[in-house]
Design a protein around this motif. Structure first.
Motif, PDB file in Angstrom:
ATOM      1  N   HIS A 236       0.844  -1.194   0.000  1.00 35.15           N
ATOM      2  CA  HIS A 236       0.000   0.000   0.000  1.00 35.15           C
ATOM      3  C   HIS A 236       0.880   1.246   0.000  1.00 35.15           C
ATOM      4  N   ASN A 237       0.421   2.296  -0.641  1.00 31.20           N
ATOM      5  CA  ASN A 237       1.193   3.530  -0.719  1.00 31.20           C
ATOM      6  C   ASN A 237       1.431   4.150   0.659  1.00 31.20           C
ATOM      7  N   PHE A 238       0.424   4.125   1.536  1.00 37.24           N
ATOM      8  CA  PHE A 238       0.534   4.762   2.856  1.00 37.24           C
ATOM      9  C   PHE A 238       1.694   4.172   3.668  1.00 37.24           C
ATOM     10  N   PRO A 239       1.736   2.839   3.900  1.00 43.82           N
ATOM     11  CA  PRO A 239       2.865   2.293   4.673  1.00 43.82           C
ATOM     12  C   PRO A 239       4.149   2.160   3.872  1.00 43.82           C
ATOM     13  N   MET A 240       4.092   2.504   2.576  1.00 42.43           N
ATOM     14  CA  MET A 240       5.315   2.471   1.780  1.00 42.43           C
ATOM     15  C   MET A 240       6.048   3.808   1.821  1.00 42.43           C
ATOM     16  N   SER A 241       5.284   4.928   1.864  1.00 46.78           N
ATOM     17  CA  SER A 241       5.957   6.202   1.600  1.00 46.78           C
ATOM     18  C   SER A 241       5.553   7.376   2.477  1.00 46.78           C
ATOM     19  N   SER A 242       4.691   7.180   3.467  1.00 41.87           N
ATOM     20  CA  SER A 242       4.194   8.369   4.191  1.00 41.87           C
ATOM     21  C   SER A 242       4.457   8.352   5.700  1.00 41.87           C
ATOM     22  N   PRO A 243       5.662   8.339   6.199  1.00 39.88           N
ATOM     23  CA  PRO A 243       6.912   8.106   5.486  1.00 39.88           C
ATOM     24  C   PRO A 243       7.113   6.635   5.148  1.00 39.88           C
ATOM     25  N   GLY A 244       6.416   5.778   5.919  1.00 36.23           N
ATOM     26  CA  GLY A 244       6.428   4.364   5.601  1.00 36.23           C
ATOM     27  C   GLY A 244       7.793   3.725   5.631  1.00 36.23           C
ATOM     28  N   THR A 245       7.859   2.558   5.035  1.00 35.20           N
ATOM     29  CA  THR A 245       9.100   1.790   5.054  1.00 35.20           C
ATOM     30  C   THR A 245      10.200   2.459   4.239  1.00 35.20           C
ATOM     31  N   LEU A 246       9.841   2.947   3.040  1.00 34.86           N
ATOM     32  CA  LEU A 246      10.871   3.548   2.184  1.00 34.86           C
ATOM     33  C   LEU A 246      11.339   4.887   2.736  1.00 34.86           C
ATOM     34  N   GLY A 247      10.428   5.663   3.320  1.00 34.52           N
ATOM     35  CA  GLY A 247      10.819   6.931   3.938  1.00 34.52           C
ATOM     36  C   GLY A 247      11.738   6.702   5.128  1.00 34.52           C
ATOM     37  N   THR A 248      11.499   5.613   5.861  1.00 31.50           N
ATOM     38  CA  THR A 248      12.358   5.287   7.006  1.00 31.50           C
ATOM     39  C   THR A 248      13.745   4.857   6.529  1.00 31.50           C
ATOM     40  N   LEU A 249      13.796   4.058   5.472  1.00 30.80           N
ATOM     41  CA  LEU A 249      15.102   3.681   4.917  1.00 30.80           C
ATOM     42  C   LEU A 249      15.816   4.906   4.358  1.00 30.80           C
ATOM     43  N   TYR A 250      15.072   5.820   3.768  1.00 29.57           N
ATOM     44  CA  TYR A 250      15.681   7.058   3.265  1.00 29.57           C
ATOM     45  C   TYR A 250      16.349   7.826   4.407  1.00 29.57           C
ATOM     46  N   GLY A 251      15.705   7.828   5.574  1.00 26.94           N
ATOM     47  CA  GLY A 251      16.220   8.576   6.720  1.00 26.94           C
ATOM     48  C   GLY A 251      17.212   7.829   7.582  1.00 26.94           C
ATOM     49  N   GLY A 252      17.503   6.560   7.233  1.00 24.94           N
ATOM     50  CA  GLY A 252      18.491   5.807   7.992  1.00 24.94           C
ATOM     51  C   GLY A 252      17.962   5.101   9.214  1.00 24.94           C
ATOM     52  N   GLY A 253      16.637   4.982   9.333  1.00 15.74           N
ATOM     53  CA  GLY A 253      16.041   4.332  10.492  1.00 15.74           C
ATOM     54  C   GLY A 253      15.890   2.831  10.312  1.00 15.74           C
ATOM     55  N   LEU A 254      15.186   2.208  11.253  1.00 12.37           N
ATOM     56  CA  LEU A 254      14.952   0.764  11.250  1.00 12.37           C
ATOM     57  C   LEU A 254      13.488   0.492  10.924  1.00 12.37           C
ATOM     58  N   VAL A 255      13.249  -0.432  10.008  1.00 14.73           N
ATOM     59  CA  VAL A 255      11.896  -0.875   9.659  1.00 14.73           C
ATOM     60  C   VAL A 255      11.648  -2.223  10.321  1.00 14.73           C
ATOM     61  N   VAL A 256      10.592  -2.281  11.137  1.00 15.16           N
ATOM     62  CA  VAL A 256      10.169  -3.515  11.794  1.00 15.16           C
ATOM     63  C   VAL A 256       8.903  -3.999  11.090  1.00 15.16           C
ATOM     64  N   LEU A 257       8.922  -5.239  10.618  1.00  9.85           N
ATOM     65  CA  LEU A 257       7.794  -5.775   9.859  1.00  9.85           C
ATOM     66  C   LEU A 257       6.930  -6.660  10.754  1.00  9.85           C
ATOM     67  N   SER A 258       5.668  -6.309  10.852  1.00 10.72           N
ATOM     68  CA  SER A 258       4.718  -7.119  11.606  1.00 10.72           C
ATOM     69  C   SER A 258       3.949  -7.998  10.634  1.00 10.72           C
ATOM     70  N   PRO A 259       3.755  -9.278  10.954  1.00 12.62           N
ATOM     71  CA  PRO A 259       3.012 -10.148  10.040  1.00 12.62           C
ATOM     72  C   PRO A 259       1.554  -9.749   9.885  1.00 12.62           C
ATOM     73  N   GLY A 260       1.033  -9.025  10.860  1.00 17.17           N
ATOM     74  CA  GLY A 260      -0.363  -8.599  10.807  1.00 17.17           C
ATOM     75  C   GLY A 260      -0.581  -7.375  11.676  1.00 17.17           C
ATOM     76  N   PRO A 261      -1.784  -6.802  11.639  1.00 18.66           N
ATOM     77  CA  PRO A 261      -2.017  -5.527  12.308  1.00 18.66           C
ATOM     78  C   PRO A 261      -2.653  -5.608  13.687  1.00 18.66           C
ATOM     79  N   SER A 262      -2.947  -6.816  14.166  1.00 20.36           N
ATOM     80  CA  SER A 262      -3.681  -6.912  15.427  1.00 20.36           C
ATOM     81  C   SER A 262      -2.816  -6.454  16.596  1.00 20.36           C
ATOM     82  N   PRO A 263      -3.440  -5.970  17.672  1.00 18.91           N
ATOM     83  CA  PRO A 263      -2.667  -5.568  18.854  1.00 18.91           C
ATOM     84  C   PRO A 263      -1.782  -6.687  19.388  1.00 18.91           C
ATOM     85  N   ASP A 264      -2.262  -7.929  19.308  1.00 19.32           N
ATOM     86  CA  ASP A 264      -1.480  -9.046  19.841  1.00 19.32           C
ATOM     87  C   ASP A 264      -0.236  -9.337  19.010  1.00 19.32           C
ATOM     88  N   GLU A 265      -0.225  -8.923  17.739  1.00 18.36           N
ATOM     89  CA  GLU A 265       0.972  -9.063  16.920  1.00 18.36           C
ATOM     90  C   GLU A 265       1.856  -7.829  17.029  1.00 18.36           C
TER      91      GLU A 265
END
Length: 544
Positions: A236-265
């Protein structure tokens, strides 16, 4: 240049370069530079995999060499349907590096959408997981290959069966043959929400998209200490670029990937990694708000909670700060370009009651009536926009582009908004025939066409109905042919036609005739009112 791509007029492109918007970067060069600058810093973590910036860059070279060996070349289209896994980034950057174009499909898409993407783009390859969410994606690949002669390669992250195993493609970095990729080249194709038929494809260039990443990272305060948690599907564009994963990589940060969106995950990951920023759609934000008091996780690292994809109610927005002890940032944007943010230091009333203002000083917006005349401040109208990261046309869609863009190049977003004196927008609804189901966009016409294929359906009309949780759900009004079918039978019919689950109507209402406009067209306004009244009456009956 990609056939079917509409580029910016030369005078505007010259302006955007002169103003420093487009700095001549490509995604391949961006990653190479970040690897040199942040080499040993962690870039990605997901599942049992972790990659530093240097390791990511090396893996990308190895996979890019493998893609070349397979025969994938510059401007080839590659449909990618991967979940939130590290391999998604290796695949995307490897394709960027050789100038091939990712076409971003969502994990929820099924044969109806995948077959279309492969056919329309003449895809050379299709990249999938083996299994995800209990679904075997290899069944989609078999169907797509039968229908598309250009689809020579199916690549699987996992058990590949008769297809190509992704792991087998990684070669030595020295095997990579350098490709001349230009910043003005199309980098990838995204999917539009669409209001008619299947999704239109959105061509984004290296120049324009990296500019949007740079602005987003700045506005959202992304730096080396930022830790972004991706819980929404990362294509999706929102979690990809606003700033999302790519914006975070652009800024030198860490991207943590969750398998799903539930609070328990997600909550355990926030605690484990000290997540500082994440992004949700309104229904998820409501779930998280309710879950905080019943979970025992330390969420104190969270500094910014973004909400976008659909309008967030003011009542819910007011709860975010007190419950999470962090800043709420509202985001209103589109894969076609324009992105609006509330700023991190905005007053509470702005954050709660608006969906932000454009992120670039060169974003041009107009709020107009049905005759394209600008309305007064505070009045509701349709949003038009153009700028250095808003497309000038959909991919290979000349007839649609004539309707979707004004003669002077403004994109007709289809959003009904009001604009205040400070330049902040409040979203009031849509003027396109589209349902926004918790951030997932449904084109009414597409679902109607599938229903009309049923021998038990004479006519069908899909409209949005209000929903406290998702914002909108879909209701299908159906005039039956002969004996009235059961709603579950129609839903099963749509499922068997390969329609994504979120597109299947939440409710089916049967009628003898549709209300009409004075011109004799089906009045969807009357149908929306009808279902709203029915839901309201039902709620009143329950509360008596």
């Amino acid at each position: 240049m990609l056939n079917g791509f509409t580029s910016w007029p030369k005078n505007m492109a010259d302006l955007y370069r002169k103003e420093g918007c487009w700095k001549g970067e490509t995604f391949g060069s961006m990653l190479r530079e970040r690897a040199k600058k942040y080499g040993s810093r962690m870039a990605l973590t997901g599942g049992d995999r972790n990659l530093t910036y240097a390791e990511l860059d090396t893996q990308v070279d190895r996979l890019a060499a493998g893609f070349q060996k397979l025969g994938i070349k510059k401007m080839d289209r590659v449909v990618i349907q991967l979940p939130n896994i590290v391999e998604f980034f290796e695949v995307c950057f490897a394709l960027f590096r050789i100038g091939a174009l990712p076409v971003y499909a969502l994990p929820s898409h099924r044969s109806n959408e995948i077959d279309y993407f492969c056919e329309f783009t003449e895809a050379a390859a299709y990249i999938i997981p083996d299994m995800h969410g209990g679904f075997d994606y290899r069944t989609l690949a078999r169907g797509a290959q039968k229908k598309n002669a250009t689809l020579l390669n199916v690549i699987v992250a996992g058990d590949s069966e008769e297809f190509i195993c992704l792991k087998s493609l990684y070669r030595e970095p020295a095997d990579l043959v350098e490709t001349n990729v230009q910043p003005s080249d199309v980098a990838f194709l995204q999917l539009s929400g669409g209001s008619t038929g299947l999704s239109k494809l959105i061509p984004r260039t290296h120049d324009d998209y990296i500019y949007s990443l740079r602005l987003s990272a700045d506005i959202c305060g992304i730096n080396q200490d930022s830790i972004y948690l991706a819980v929404l599907p990362i294509a999706h564009n929102f979690p990809m670029s606003s700033p999302g994963t790519l914006g975070t990589l652009y800024g030198g940060g860490l991207v943590v990937l969750s398998p799903g969106p539930s609070p328990d995950e997600a909550f355990p990951l926030i605690e484990k990694y000290g997540v500082t920023i994440t992004a949700l759609v309104p229904p998820l934000a409501l779930r998280w708000l309710e879950a905080v008091s019943t979970r025992n996780y330390d969420l104190s690292s969270l500094q910014v909670l973004q909400v976008g994809g659909a309008k967030f109610s003011a009542e819910a927005a007011r709860r975010v700060g007190p419950v999470f002890q962090c800043v709420l940032q509202q985001v209103f944007g589109m894969a076609e370009g324009l992105v609006n943010y509330t700023r991190l230091d905005d007053p509470q009333e702005i954050v709660v009651n608006t969906q932000g203002r454009p992120m670039s000083e060169l974003d041009e917006i107009r709020v107009v009536d049905e005759e394209d005349r600008e309305v007064a401040l505070g009045e509701v109208g349709t949003l038009l926009t153009r700028g250095p990261y808003t497309i000038c046309g959909y991919y290979n869609a000349p007839a649609h582009n004539e309707k979707a863009f004004t003669k002077d190049g403004f994109y007709r977003t289809g959003d009904l908004v009001s604009l205040n004196s400070s330049g902040y927008l409040t979203v009031e609804g849509r003027d396109k025939d589209q349902i926004n189901r918790g951030g997932e966009k449904i084109a009414a016409e597409e679902v109607e066409n599938h229903l009309l294929a049923s021998s038990s359906v004479h006519d069908a009309a899909i409209v949005a109905m209000p929903d406290d949780y998702l914002g909108e759900r879909s209701c299908a009004f159906v005039i039956p042919r002969g004996e009235t079918p059961k709603a579950r039978e129609l839903k099963q019919f749509l499922k068997e036609r390969g329609l994504a689950a979120y597109k299947i109507p939440d409710r089916v209402e049967f009628m003898e005739a549709f209300p009409k406009t004075p011109l004799g067209k089906v009045s969807k306004k009357a149908l929306r009112q009808l279902i709203s009244d029915k839901l309201r009456a039902s709620r009143k009956a329950i509360h008596k």
